[in-house]
Each structure stands twice: as structure tokens, then as C-alpha cells.
Design a protein around this motif. Sequence first.
Motif, mmCIF file in Angstrom:
data_model
loop_
_atom_site.group_PDB
_atom_site.id
_atom_site.type_symbol
_atom_site.label_atom_id
_atom_site.label_comp_id
_atom_site.label_asym_id
_atom_site.label_seq_id
_atom_site.Cartn_x
_atom_site.Cartn_y
_atom_site.Cartn_z
ATOM 1 N N MET A 109 -11.283 11.437 3.476
ATOM 2 C CA MET A 109 -9.835 11.536 3.666
ATOM 3 C C MET A 109 -9.194 10.150 3.726
ATOM 4 S SD MET A 109 -9.471 14.775 6.269
ATOM 5 C CE MET A 109 -7.680 14.877 6.084
ATOM 6 N N ILE A 110 -9.885 9.195 4.334
ATOM 7 C CA ILE A 110 -9.377 7.825 4.350
ATOM 8 C C ILE A 110 -9.307 7.291 2.915
ATOM 9 C CG2 ILE A 110 -9.919 5.448 5.032
ATOM 10 C CD1 ILE A 110 -11.117 6.627 7.615
ATOM 11 N N GLY A 111 -10.379 7.551 2.159
ATOM 12 C CA GLY A 111 -10.378 7.136 0.759
ATOM 13 C C GLY A 111 -9.302 7.841 -0.037
ATOM 14 N N GLY A 112 -9.112 9.146 0.221
ATOM 15 C CA GLY A 112 -8.065 9.899 -0.463
ATOM 16 C C GLY A 112 -6.682 9.353 -0.148
ATOM 17 N N ALA A 113 -6.469 9.016 1.124
ATOM 18 C CA ALA A 113 -5.179 8.437 1.514
ATOM 19 C C ALA A 113 -4.961 7.091 0.829
ATOM 20 C CB ALA A 113 -5.124 8.269 3.029
ATOM 21 N N TYR A 114 -6.047 6.326 0.682
ATOM 22 C CA TYR A 114 -5.941 5.036 -0.016
ATOM 23 C C TYR A 114 -5.556 5.251 -1.478
ATOM 24 C CZ TYR A 114 -7.323 0.753 -2.363
ATOM 25 O OH TYR A 114 -7.331 -0.363 -3.157
ATOM 26 N N LEU A 115 -6.163 6.241 -2.123
ATOM 27 C CA LEU A 115 -5.817 6.533 -3.510
ATOM 28 C C LEU A 115 -4.345 6.941 -3.636
ATOM 29 C CD1 LEU A 115 -8.929 8.565 -4.746
ATOM 30 C CD2 LEU A 115 -8.334 6.211 -5.318
ATOM 31 N N CYS A 116 -3.880 7.784 -2.716
ATOM 32 C CA CYS A 116 -2.471 8.198 -2.731
ATOM 33 C C CYS A 116 -1.557 6.992 -2.556
ATOM 34 C CB CYS A 116 -2.206 9.209 -1.613
ATOM 35 S SG CYS A 116 -3.081 10.779 -1.801
ATOM 36 N N PHE A 117 -1.928 6.114 -1.631
ATOM 37 C CA PHE A 117 -1.132 4.903 -1.396
ATOM 38 C C PHE A 117 -1.088 4.014 -2.634
ATOM 39 C CE2 PHE A 117 -1.896 0.369 -0.452
ATOM 40 C CZ PHE A 117 -0.589 -0.007 -0.156
ATOM 41 N N GLU A 118 -2.264 3.777 -3.234
ATOM 42 C CA GLU A 118 -2.328 2.921 -4.418
ATOM 43 C C GLU A 118 -1.468 3.488 -5.548
ATOM 44 O OE1 GLU A 118 -4.579 -0.033 -5.673
ATOM 45 O OE2 GLU A 118 -3.662 -0.364 -3.726
ATOM 46 N N GLY A 119 -1.593 4.808 -5.760
ATOM 47 C CA GLY A 119 -0.807 5.433 -6.815
ATOM 48 C C GLY A 119 0.682 5.358 -6.539
ATOM 49 N N ALA A 120 1.080 5.668 -5.302
ATOM 50 C CA ALA A 120 2.495 5.643 -4.948
ATOM 51 C C ALA A 120 3.053 4.227 -5.016
ATOM 52 C CB ALA A 120 2.686 6.207 -3.539
ATOM 53 N N GLU A 121 2.256 3.243 -4.639
ATOM 54 C CA GLU A 121 2.718 1.852 -4.688
ATOM 55 C C GLU A 121 2.943 1.408 -6.136
ATOM 56 O OE1 GLU A 121 1.745 -2.087 -2.168
ATOM 57 O OE2 GLU A 121 0.062 -1.348 -3.361
ATOM 58 N N LYS A 122 2.042 1.848 -7.039
ATOM 59 C CA LYS A 122 2.230 1.510 -8.454
ATOM 60 C C LYS A 122 3.513 2.132 -8.989
ATOM 61 C CE LYS A 122 -2.632 0.876 -9.662
ATOM 62 N NZ LYS A 122 -3.756 1.327 -10.516
ATOM 63 N N VAL A 123 3.789 3.377 -8.591
ATOM 64 C CA VAL A 123 5.028 4.030 -9.014
ATOM 65 C C VAL A 123 6.228 3.284 -8.458
ATOM 66 C CG1 VAL A 123 6.412 6.132 -8.826
ATOM 67 C CG2 VAL A 123 3.956 6.301 -9.254
ATOM 68 N N ALA A 124 6.163 2.893 -7.180
ATOM 69 C CA ALA A 124 7.269 2.172 -6.556
ATOM 70 C C ALA A 124 7.516 0.836 -7.249
ATOM 71 C CB ALA A 124 6.976 1.948 -5.070
ATOM 72 N N HIS A 125 6.437 0.126 -7.590
ATOM 73 C CA HIS A 125 6.576 -1.155 -8.296
ATOM 74 C C HIS A 125 7.207 -0.940 -9.666
ATOM 75 C CE1 HIS A 125 3.335 -3.505 -5.830
ATOM 76 N NE2 HIS A 125 4.388 -3.166 -5.129
ATOM 77 N N LYS A 126 6.796 0.118 -10.343
ATOM 78 C CA LYS A 126 7.332 0.402 -11.667
ATOM 79 C C LYS A 126 8.826 0.716 -11.597
ATOM 80 C CE LYS A 126 6.716 1.206 -16.113
ATOM 81 N NZ LYS A 126 6.286 0.141 -17.052
ATOM 82 N N LEU A 127 9.209 1.536 -10.619
ATOM 83 C CA LEU A 127 10.616 1.922 -10.486
ATOM 84 C C LEU A 127 11.494 0.752 -10.066
ATOM 85 C CD1 LEU A 127 10.228 5.419 -8.761
ATOM 86 C CD2 LEU A 127 10.753 4.933 -11.170
ATOM 87 N N SER A 128 10.924 -0.158 -9.259
ATOM 88 C CA SER A 128 11.704 -1.292 -8.768
ATOM 89 C C SER A 128 11.693 -2.475 -9.726
ATOM 90 C CB SER A 128 11.158 -1.748 -7.403
ATOM 91 O OG SER A 128 9.842 -2.269 -7.542
ATOM 92 N N GLY A 129 10.829 -2.411 -10.744
ATOM 93 C CA GLY A 129 10.727 -3.515 -11.687
ATOM 94 C C GLY A 129 9.916 -4.664 -11.162
ATOM 95 N N HIS A 130 9.210 -4.463 -10.042
ATOM 96 C CA HIS A 130 8.394 -5.530 -9.458
ATOM 97 C C HIS A 130 7.094 -5.657 -10.232
ATOM 98 C CE1 HIS A 130 6.326 -8.004 -6.472
ATOM 99 N NE2 HIS A 130 5.301 -7.175 -6.560
ATOM 100 N N HIS A 131 6.642 -6.872 -10.436
ATOM 101 C CA HIS A 131 5.383 -7.135 -11.108
ATOM 102 C C HIS A 131 4.527 -8.006 -10.211
ATOM 103 C CE1 HIS A 131 6.864 -5.432 -14.840
ATOM 104 N NE2 HIS A 131 7.959 -6.156 -14.668
ATOM 105 N N GLY A 132 3.293 -7.527 -9.973
ATOM 106 C CA GLY A 132 2.414 -8.213 -9.032
ATOM 107 C C GLY A 132 2.049 -9.609 -9.428
ATOM 108 N N GLY A 133 2.226 -9.995 -10.700
ATOM 109 C CA GLY A 133 1.811 -11.311 -11.116
ATOM 110 C C GLY A 133 2.836 -12.399 -10.848
ATOM 111 N N GLU A 134 4.038 -12.050 -10.354
ATOM 112 C CA GLU A 134 5.057 -13.031 -10.121
ATOM 113 C C GLU A 134 4.684 -13.920 -8.959
ATOM 114 O OE1 GLU A 134 8.597 -10.793 -9.551
ATOM 115 O OE2 GLU A 134 8.671 -10.060 -11.592
ATOM 116 N N GLY A 135 4.864 -15.230 -9.151
ATOM 117 C CA GLY A 135 4.612 -16.154 -8.061
ATOM 118 C C GLY A 135 3.162 -16.419 -7.804
ATOM 119 N N VAL A 136 2.267 -15.980 -8.680
ATOM 120 C CA VAL A 136 0.849 -16.204 -8.469
ATOM 121 C C VAL A 136 0.473 -17.604 -8.899
ATOM 122 C CG1 VAL A 136 -1.452 -15.457 -9.153
ATOM 123 C CG2 VAL A 136 0.338 -13.773 -8.791
#
Length: 315
Positions: free
Chosen positions: A99-126
Motif C-alpha cells: 500500500m505504501i508502494g501503491g500510494a507512491y505510484l499514485c503520487f508519482e503519477g499525479a505529480e507528473k499530471v500536475a507538472h504537465k498541466l502547470s507547464g513545469h519541467h523538472g529540468g529547469e534550473g538544474v
Amino acid sequence: MPSGLIALLDDVATLTKLAATSIDDAGAAAARAGSKTVGVVIDDAAVTPGYVVGLPPQRELPIIGKIALGSLKNKLLFLLPAALVISAFLPWLLTPLLMIGGAYLCFEGAEKVAHKLSGHHGGEGVETISDPAELEERQVTGAIRTDFILSAEIMAIALADVEASPIWQQAIVLALVGTAVTVGVYGLVGVIVKMDDIGLHLAKGKGAQAAFGRGLVAAMPRLLSTLSVIGTAAMIWVGGGIIVHGLAEFGLDWPEHVIHDAAVAAGGAVPAVHGLVEWAVTAIGSGIIGAILGAAIVGVLHLFPKKKDSPAAAH
């Protein structure tokens, strides 16, 4: 004496047949367990090509080979023994870990969707690294670290499917699943990252060959984008399904019953493809649960100050 030898040989033949049957059973169990890890596997295949972006083309396959070897070590040297210890001595811990792993998968997926909708890209400022060897080492290390989390979920899902089997069969199944997933994922990744090179080579030819090569090159960005979308969706529905099943294990079984009843009713409405429809409705129901949970976790985490991304964590 001859009769004793015949009896001994007969016993050996019987034991051999039993061993062969057990291995066949282990193979079948591995196939069943492996099929349940599809969401994590798709995401792994979708994420990994990003680790060779910006690196020399001649280093792409060697780097993927290093990542694959690290992934295999993760599964066979660390996660497999840990899974067997949990199965033998702490079986009650498996569902909470899943369940902890499942929650992590849900979080990862939702975060990717949130980044996509907000136009945020993880590579900025790296931080930019100019030394190719240092960049390669950073990418390999980051990929293996990410793989460890995904591999842990794969092994846990596989173990949950065979937890009632003898410990030796669990070991065989986990080893088969771990090896097959690693070879399959990184073999596919190797083909994907070299597909544009193959296309460029074919494009130098004539006629249909050249046209196919140009089409292959043009299709690569869309293929990677499609893989990313499928991987994100798979993380959310697989994670949601794990949470739903885990809740049922702890007595809160109404979400599982609601999804199951809806899937059966939808499948009954179209008997010709009832299996596909039932699967789709189950995935959608699990995905809704996973999306709600993932969005909640993302929302809670965004309440805390965000640390600056480290170079090793960026991908």
C-alpha cells in the motif's frame, strides 16, 4: 538387487517429474505475477530513455547496459532476499508495504499530471555538468536509484501473488520475474533510444526504405510522448488498484466491491468483449481512486517548502 535398482530409478524418475512440474508451476506463477506489474514496467520503460538524453550516441547502449546491470543487482541481491525474509518472518508486513508502494505510484503519477498541466519541467534550473564521464556517472546513479523504487514495487507485487507458495518457489518466481522484467524493459529501452539512429541509417537508402527511415525518425518524439502518457496512467491505475485491494484486506472492502460490480455489469452489457470491458472499467475505477489519493498527497506535500532539486535527482 536389480529390482532394488529399478525401484530406485523409478523413485528418481518420479522425483524428476515432480521437480519438473514444480518448475512449470513456478514458471506459470511467474507469468501471472509478472503480468500484474505491467503498470510499473511501462513507467520504467517510459522514464529510462530520458537518462541518455544529452549523452554521446555511442555511449547510449553501454549506459543502458550499466543501468540494466544495476537494476538486476537491485532485484536479485537486495530486494529478493528482503522479500523472502518478509514472507518467512513478517508476512503481515507485505500488505502495508504494498500500500505504501501503491500510494507512491499514485503520487508519482499525479505529480507528473500536475507538472504537465502547470507547464513545469523538472529540468529547469538544474546544474550543468560539462565533463561527459561525470555526467554519465550521475545519470547511471540516478537511474539505478529510481529503478530501486520501481523494482521494489515489482517484487512486492510478484511476492503478493505467490505468498502462499513454498519459500523455494517464491524465490524462483521472484528471480524469474526480476530477470524477465529487467531484460524486457532495458531491451525495449535499447531499441527505443537507437530507433532514431536506425531511422537515419534507413533514410540514406532509396525508395520505400528511405521513406520508412524518415517516418521512423519523425515518429520517435510521438512514441516517447505516448509512452510517457501510458506510463503515467498505468502508475495511477496500478497504484489505485493496490490501495483498493489493500483496503479490502483490512476490512474496508466496499470500494473493491463497487468497482467489481460496475465492471461485471458493464461487461455483461457487451458479452462479445466482456473481458476487455471488465478490465477497462476496473482500471478506470482503480484510476479514479489512485488519482484522488495521488492528488491529495501532492497537495499535502506542496504545503511544505520545496527543497532545490539536486543534480542526481533531476531527470
